[in-house]
Design a protein around this motif. Structure first.
Motif, PDB file in Angstrom:
ATOM      1  N   ALA A   1       4.855   5.200  -6.241  1.00 40.22           N
ATOM      2  CA  ALA A   1       4.047   5.533  -7.357  1.00 40.22           C
ATOM      3  C   ALA A   1       4.915   5.228  -8.509  1.00 40.22           C
ATOM      4  N   GLY A   2       5.853   4.806  -8.274  1.00 42.51           N
ATOM      5  CA  GLY A   2       6.738   4.204  -9.507  1.00 42.51           C
ATOM      6  C   GLY A   2       7.727   5.195  -9.856  1.00 42.51           C
ATOM      7  N   CYS A   3       8.594   5.075 -11.045  1.00 45.17           N
ATOM      8  CA  CYS A   3       9.480   5.890 -11.639  1.00 45.17           C
ATOM      9  C   CYS A   3       9.025   6.339 -13.140  1.00 45.17           C
ATOM     10  N   SER A   4       9.440   7.769 -13.142  1.00 45.07           N
ATOM     11  CA  SER A   4       9.458   8.081 -14.527  1.00 45.07           C
ATOM     12  C   SER A   4      10.931   8.483 -15.037  1.00 45.07           C
ATOM     13  N   GLY A   5      11.549   7.620 -15.740  1.00 41.43           N
ATOM     14  CA  GLY A   5      12.902   7.731 -15.959  1.00 41.43           C
ATOM     15  C   GLY A   5      13.811   7.330 -14.636  1.00 41.43           C
ATOM     16  N   ASN A   6      14.368   8.490 -14.220  1.00 42.55           N
ATOM     17  CA  ASN A   6      15.225   8.387 -13.081  1.00 42.55           C
ATOM     18  C   ASN A   6      14.581   9.136 -11.750  1.00 42.55           C
ATOM     19  N   ALA A   7      13.269   9.452 -12.040  1.00 41.82           N
ATOM     20  CA  ALA A   7      12.648  10.401 -10.868  1.00 41.82           C
ATOM     21  C   ALA A   7      11.586   9.247 -10.381  1.00 41.82           C
ATOM     22  N   CYS A   8      11.691   9.180  -9.074  1.00 43.95           N
ATOM     23  CA  CYS A   8      10.855   8.004  -8.488  1.00 43.95           C
ATOM     24  C   CYS A   8      10.025   8.657  -7.239  1.00 43.95           C
ATOM     25  N   ARG A   9       8.561   8.375  -7.249  1.00 43.90           N
ATOM     26  CA  ARG A   9       7.703   8.958  -6.357  1.00 43.90           C
ATOM     27  C   ARG A   9       7.295   7.937  -5.171  1.00 43.90           C
ATOM     28  N   PHE A  10       7.254   8.600  -4.082  1.00 41.70           N
ATOM     29  CA  PHE A  10       6.362   7.973  -2.779  1.00 41.70           C
ATOM     30  C   PHE A  10       5.241   8.947  -2.493  1.00 41.70           C
TER      31      PHE A  10
ATOM     32  N   ASP B   1       2.771  15.745  -3.121  1.00 37.20           N
ATOM     33  CA  ASP B   1       2.118  14.912  -2.454  1.00 37.20           C
ATOM     34  C   ASP B   1       2.780  13.885  -1.716  1.00 37.20           C
ATOM     35  N   GLY B   2       4.053  14.367  -1.644  1.00 42.18           N
ATOM     36  CA  GLY B   2       5.173  13.243  -0.663  1.00 42.18           C
ATOM     37  C   GLY B   2       6.359  13.633  -1.114  1.00 42.18           C
ATOM     38  N   ILE B   3       7.119  12.536  -1.526  1.00 43.83           N
ATOM     39  CA  ILE B   3       8.691  12.333  -1.860  1.00 43.83           C
ATOM     40  C   ILE B   3       9.084  12.078  -3.148  1.00 43.83           C
ATOM     41  N   LEU B   4       9.822  12.805  -3.674  1.00 39.86           N
ATOM     42  CA  LEU B   4      10.283  12.471  -5.123  1.00 39.86           C
ATOM     43  C   LEU B   4      11.861  12.480  -4.971  1.00 39.86           C
ATOM     44  N   MET B   5      12.480  11.305  -5.573  1.00 41.77           N
ATOM     45  CA  MET B   5      13.902  11.064  -5.343  1.00 41.77           C
ATOM     46  C   MET B   5      14.418  11.030  -7.001  1.00 41.77           C
ATOM     47  N   ILE B   6      15.477  11.785  -7.077  1.00 39.80           N
ATOM     48  CA  ILE B   6      16.052  11.748  -8.474  1.00 39.80           C
ATOM     49  C   ILE B   6      17.413  11.059  -8.129  1.00 39.80           C
ATOM     50  N   VAL B   7      17.530   9.891  -9.239  1.00 44.87           N
ATOM     51  CA  VAL B   7      18.543   8.720  -9.097  1.00 44.87           C
ATOM     52  C   VAL B   7      19.606   9.095 -10.268  1.00 44.87           C
ATOM     53  N   SER B   8      20.618   9.033  -9.780  1.00 44.04           N
ATOM     54  CA  SER B   8      21.763   9.180 -10.936  1.00 44.04           C
ATOM     55  C   SER B   8      23.014   8.315 -10.381  1.00 44.04           C
ATOM     56  N   GLY B   9      23.674   7.791 -11.215  1.00 46.65           N
ATOM     57  CA  GLY B   9      24.836   6.887 -11.106  1.00 46.65           C
ATOM     58  C   GLY B   9      24.644   5.834  -9.882  1.00 46.65           C
TER      59      GLY B   9
END
Length: 240
Positions: free
Chosen positions: A108-117, A129-137
């Motif tokens: 479902a794309g990323c909003s800043g560093n937060a990416c959703r499936f 509704d699934g998985i949200l990943m927070i990306v840093s560094g």
């Protein structure tokens, strides 16, 4: 405020908004297991997103959040913890590898560093509704995911804890977007009124879980079952 008074008032004073979960697909149920069976590896559906897209580097020389998130998802689909650990923290890997549902089938794309499936073919509890990943560094440092909780009180407690910590994403793991929006209209004040959990009682189509405080009460309306999991669908309040 007594627990007896709350139970007697909850059904008439609080307004419930019902969310009826969609039927699980006969050919591929969302839940890998129910509360009566041991947890095994999740059944993964193919991810439709173009996970092989070339990675773009950020201004700091690290891979873009989308590329990092997709690498972690691919490692999970292969059940490759070693590869996952190269792009995620230990806690993020542990959370992802405990996901109780089949794999989300859409990026479902990323909003800043937060990416959703997200899921498009099955119904899971909560507004995430699934998985949200927070990306840093260049690494996934935090994973939020839809939860399978088998008790109404557990769903209510999870949402209350998310509110107490000011973490909306945690709340969306087990509650609808409407319920989270209602609860987070006010910020939890650790120095404010004390909340006391009064338990859960049956109501039409679900349960009402009550928290009392000086001057009133809060009711979390919970829907679901042990097999498909419980979620908080709405919240109501009463005043003395």
């Amino acid at each position: 405020m007594s627990a007896r008074w709350l139970r007697g008032t909850a059904a008439t004073a609080a307004t419930a908004a019902f969310l009826v979960p969609a039927s699980l697909l006969a050919a591929g149920p969302a839940l890998a297991h129910t509360a009566q069976s041991p947890v095994q590896a999740p059944v993964h559906a193919p991810v439709r997103a173009p996970l092989q897209a070339p990675a773009r580097a950020s201004a700091h020389g690290t891979a873009a959040p989308a590329a990092v998130a997709k690498r972690l998802l691919r490692a999970w689909l292969r059940a490759d913890r070693h590869a996952a650990s190269r792009v995620a923290t230990a806690s993020a890997v542990s959370t992802l590898f405990s996901y109780p549902f089949r794999a989300p089938d859409k990026f479902a794309g990323c909003s800043g560093n937060a990416c959703r499936f997200v899921h498009t073919s099955v119904r899971v509890p909560g507004g995430l509704d699934g998985i949200l990943m927070i990306v840093s560094g260049g690494k996934v440092t935090k994973v939020y995911e839809s939860r399978h909780l088998v008790k109404p009180s557990a769903a209510a407690g999870h949402l209350f804890d998310a509110w107490r910590k000011g973490d909306r994403n945690k709340g969306l793991e087990i509650a609808t977007s409407m319920a989270v929006k209602t609860l987070f209209r006010t910020k939890f004040d650790p120095k404010g009124v004390k909340y006391f959990f009064q338990g859960c009682n049956s109501e039409p189509k679900g349960h009402s879980c009550a928290y009392s405080y000086e001057g009133g009460g809060m009711f979390m309306h919970v829907r679901g079952s042990k097999s498909r999991g419980y979620e908080v669908t709405s919240i109501g309040y009463i005043a003395d």
